[in-house]
Design an enzyme around this catalytic site. Sequence first.
Site, short mmCIF file in Angstrom:
data_model
loop_
_atom_site.label_atom_id
_atom_site.label_comp_id
_atom_site.label_asym_id
_atom_site.label_seq_id
_atom_site.Cartn_x
_atom_site.Cartn_y
_atom_site.Cartn_z
N ARG A 144 0.83 -1.21 0.00
CA ARG A 144 0.00 0.00 0.00
C ARG A 144 0.86 1.25 0.00
O ARG A 144 1.87 1.34 0.71
CB ARG A 144 -0.92 0.01 1.22
N HIS A 150 7.75 1.72 -10.47
CA HIS A 150 6.59 1.18 -9.75
C HIS A 150 5.33 1.52 -10.52
O HIS A 150 5.21 2.60 -11.09
CB HIS A 150 6.51 1.76 -8.33
P1 DGP Z 1 5.83 8.49 -7.71
O1 DGP Z 1 5.47 9.92 -7.41
O2 DGP Z 1 5.13 7.93 -8.93
O3 DGP Z 1 7.32 8.29 -7.72
O4 DGP Z 1 5.22 7.67 -6.49
C1 DGP Z 1 5.92 7.40 -5.31
C2 DGP Z 1 4.91 6.93 -4.31
O5 DGP Z 1 5.58 6.27 -3.27
C3 DGP Z 1 4.08 8.05 -3.65
O6 DGP Z 1 2.71 7.89 -3.99
C4 DGP Z 1 4.31 7.87 -2.17
C5 DGP Z 1 4.91 6.49 -2.07
N1 DGP Z 1 5.89 6.32 -1.03
C6 DGP Z 1 7.00 7.07 -0.84
N2 DGP Z 1 7.70 6.59 0.21
C7 DGP Z 1 7.02 5.51 0.67
C8 DGP Z 1 7.26 4.61 1.73
O7 DGP Z 1 8.24 4.66 2.47
N3 DGP Z 1 6.34 3.62 1.91
C9 DGP Z 1 5.24 3.50 1.11
N4 DGP Z 1 4.39 2.50 1.38
N5 DGP Z 1 5.00 4.34 0.10
C10 DGP Z 1 5.88 5.34 -0.11
#
Ligand code: DGP
Length: 114
Positions: free
Chosen positions: A29, A100
Amino acid sequence: MESCIFCKIAQGEIPAEILYEDEQVVAFRDIHPQAPVHVLVIPRRHIATLNEAPAEEAELVGRLSLAAAEVARRLRIDQSGYRVVMNCNRDGGQTVFHIHLHLLGGRAMTWPPG
Ligand code: DGP
Protein backbone atom coordinates in the site's frame (compact mmCIF):
# COMPACT_ATOMS: atom_id res chain seq x y z
CA MET A 1 20.73 -0.18 -4.45
CA GLU A 2 21.64 0.74 -0.86
CA SER A 3 19.86 4.05 -0.49
CA CYS A 4 16.68 3.15 -2.37
CA ILE A 5 13.58 3.13 -0.16
CA PHE A 6 11.71 0.68 -2.40
CA CYS A 7 14.68 -1.72 -2.42
CA LYS A 8 14.55 -1.59 1.39
CA ILE A 9 10.81 -2.35 1.37
CA ALA A 10 11.39 -5.26 -1.04
CA GLN A 11 14.10 -6.61 1.28
CA GLY A 12 11.94 -6.22 4.40
CA GLU A 13 14.22 -3.56 5.89
CA ILE A 14 11.44 -0.94 5.96
CA PRO A 15 7.91 -1.98 6.95
CA ALA A 16 5.07 -1.80 4.45
CA GLU A 17 1.65 -3.42 4.15
CA ILE A 18 2.53 -6.05 1.58
CA LEU A 19 -0.42 -7.40 -0.40
CA TYR A 20 1.40 -9.59 -2.91
CA GLU A 21 4.92 -10.87 -3.44
CA ASP A 22 6.72 -13.42 -5.52
CA GLU A 23 10.32 -14.00 -6.55
CA GLN A 24 10.43 -10.92 -8.76
CA VAL A 25 7.65 -8.54 -7.73
CA VAL A 26 6.33 -6.94 -4.51
CA ALA A 27 3.08 -4.96 -4.04
CA PHE A 28 2.33 -2.83 -0.99
CA ARG A 29 0.00 0.00 0.00
CA ASP A 30 1.07 3.54 -0.84
CA ILE A 31 1.91 5.61 2.24
CA HIS A 32 -0.02 8.62 0.81
CA PRO A 33 -3.11 7.04 -0.77
CA GLN A 34 -4.84 9.02 -3.51
CA ALA A 35 -7.83 6.66 -3.71
CA PRO A 36 -9.51 4.11 -1.42
CA VAL A 37 -7.22 1.52 -3.02
CA HIS A 38 -3.70 2.77 -3.78
CA VAL A 39 -1.09 0.06 -4.13
CA LEU A 40 2.44 0.22 -5.54
CA VAL A 41 3.81 -2.69 -7.56
CA ILE A 42 7.59 -2.85 -7.85
CA PRO A 43 10.21 -5.22 -9.21
CA ARG A 44 12.67 -6.53 -6.60
CA ARG A 45 15.40 -5.57 -9.04
CA HIS A 46 16.33 -1.88 -8.93
CA ILE A 47 15.49 -0.04 -12.16
CA ALA A 48 15.43 3.74 -11.68
CA THR A 49 12.95 4.79 -14.37
CA LEU A 50 11.14 3.21 -17.29
CA ASN A 51 13.83 4.80 -19.48
CA GLU A 52 16.40 2.49 -17.89
CA ALA A 53 14.35 -0.71 -18.29
CA PRO A 54 16.44 -2.97 -20.52
CA ALA A 55 14.81 -4.91 -23.36
CA GLU A 56 15.78 -8.18 -21.68
CA GLU A 57 13.58 -7.21 -18.73
CA ALA A 58 10.43 -7.05 -20.88
CA GLU A 59 8.98 -10.02 -19.01
CA LEU A 60 9.64 -8.41 -15.64
CA VAL A 61 7.96 -5.18 -16.75
CA GLY A 62 4.98 -7.25 -17.94
CA ARG A 63 4.86 -9.08 -14.62
CA LEU A 64 4.23 -5.78 -12.86
CA SER A 65 0.94 -5.41 -14.79
CA LEU A 66 -0.09 -8.99 -14.07
CA ALA A 67 0.67 -8.52 -10.37
CA ALA A 68 -1.44 -5.33 -10.35
CA ALA A 69 -4.36 -7.30 -11.83
CA GLU A 70 -3.88 -10.01 -9.20
CA VAL A 71 -3.95 -7.43 -6.39
CA ALA A 72 -7.08 -5.88 -7.95
CA ARG A 73 -8.74 -9.31 -7.83
CA ARG A 74 -7.67 -9.85 -4.24
CA LEU A 75 -9.06 -6.46 -3.22
CA ARG A 76 -12.24 -7.09 -5.26
CA ILE A 77 -11.96 -4.02 -7.46
CA ASP A 78 -11.32 -5.98 -10.66
CA GLN A 79 -14.95 -5.80 -11.82
CA SER A 80 -15.65 -2.21 -10.71
CA GLY A 81 -12.38 -1.21 -12.36
CA TYR A 82 -9.13 0.52 -11.60
CA ARG A 83 -6.29 2.51 -13.09
CA VAL A 84 -2.65 1.48 -13.47
CA VAL A 85 -0.07 4.25 -13.89
CA MET A 86 3.71 4.50 -14.07
CA ASN A 87 5.16 7.98 -13.63
CA CYS A 88 8.47 8.79 -15.32
CA ASN A 89 10.81 11.63 -14.37
CA ARG A 90 9.85 15.25 -13.63
CA ASP A 91 6.88 15.84 -15.89
CA GLY A 92 5.46 12.42 -15.08
CA GLY A 93 5.60 13.27 -11.39
CA GLN A 94 8.03 10.52 -10.40
CA THR A 95 9.43 11.05 -6.89
CA VAL A 96 10.84 7.61 -6.07
CA PHE A 97 13.41 6.42 -8.59
CA HIS A 98 12.70 2.70 -8.53
CA ILE A 99 10.05 1.86 -11.11
CA HIS A 100 6.59 1.18 -9.75
CA LEU A 101 3.06 0.87 -10.99
CA HIS A 102 0.36 2.71 -9.09
CA LEU A 103 -2.81 0.61 -8.81
CA LEU A 104 -5.67 3.02 -8.05
CA GLY A 105 -9.28 2.06 -7.45
CA GLY A 106 -12.25 2.05 -5.16
CA ARG A 107 -13.66 5.19 -6.77
CA ALA A 108 -14.24 6.48 -10.31
CA MET A 109 -11.10 7.98 -11.82
CA THR A 110 -11.23 11.23 -13.79
CA TRP A 111 -9.76 11.81 -17.24
CA PRO A 112 -7.63 13.58 -18.32
CA PRO A 113 -5.34 13.08 -15.32
CA GLY A 114 -3.93 16.21 -13.68
P1 DGP B 1 5.83 8.49 -7.71
O1 DGP B 1 5.47 9.92 -7.41
O2 DGP B 1 5.13 7.93 -8.93
O3 DGP B 1 7.32 8.29 -7.72
O4 DGP B 1 5.22 7.67 -6.49
C1 DGP B 1 5.92 7.40 -5.31
C2 DGP B 1 4.91 6.93 -4.31
O5 DGP B 1 5.58 6.27 -3.27
C3 DGP B 1 4.08 8.05 -3.65
O6 DGP B 1 2.71 7.89 -3.99
C4 DGP B 1 4.31 7.87 -2.17
C5 DGP B 1 4.91 6.49 -2.07
N1 DGP B 1 5.89 6.32 -1.03
C6 DGP B 1 7.00 7.07 -0.84
N2 DGP B 1 7.70 6.59 0.21
C7 DGP B 1 7.02 5.51 0.67
C8 DGP B 1 7.26 4.61 1.73
O7 DGP B 1 8.24 4.66 2.47
N3 DGP B 1 6.34 3.62 1.91
C9 DGP B 1 5.24 3.50 1.11
N4 DGP B 1 4.39 2.50 1.38
N5 DGP B 1 5.00 4.34 0.10
C10 DGP B 1 5.88 5.34 -0.11
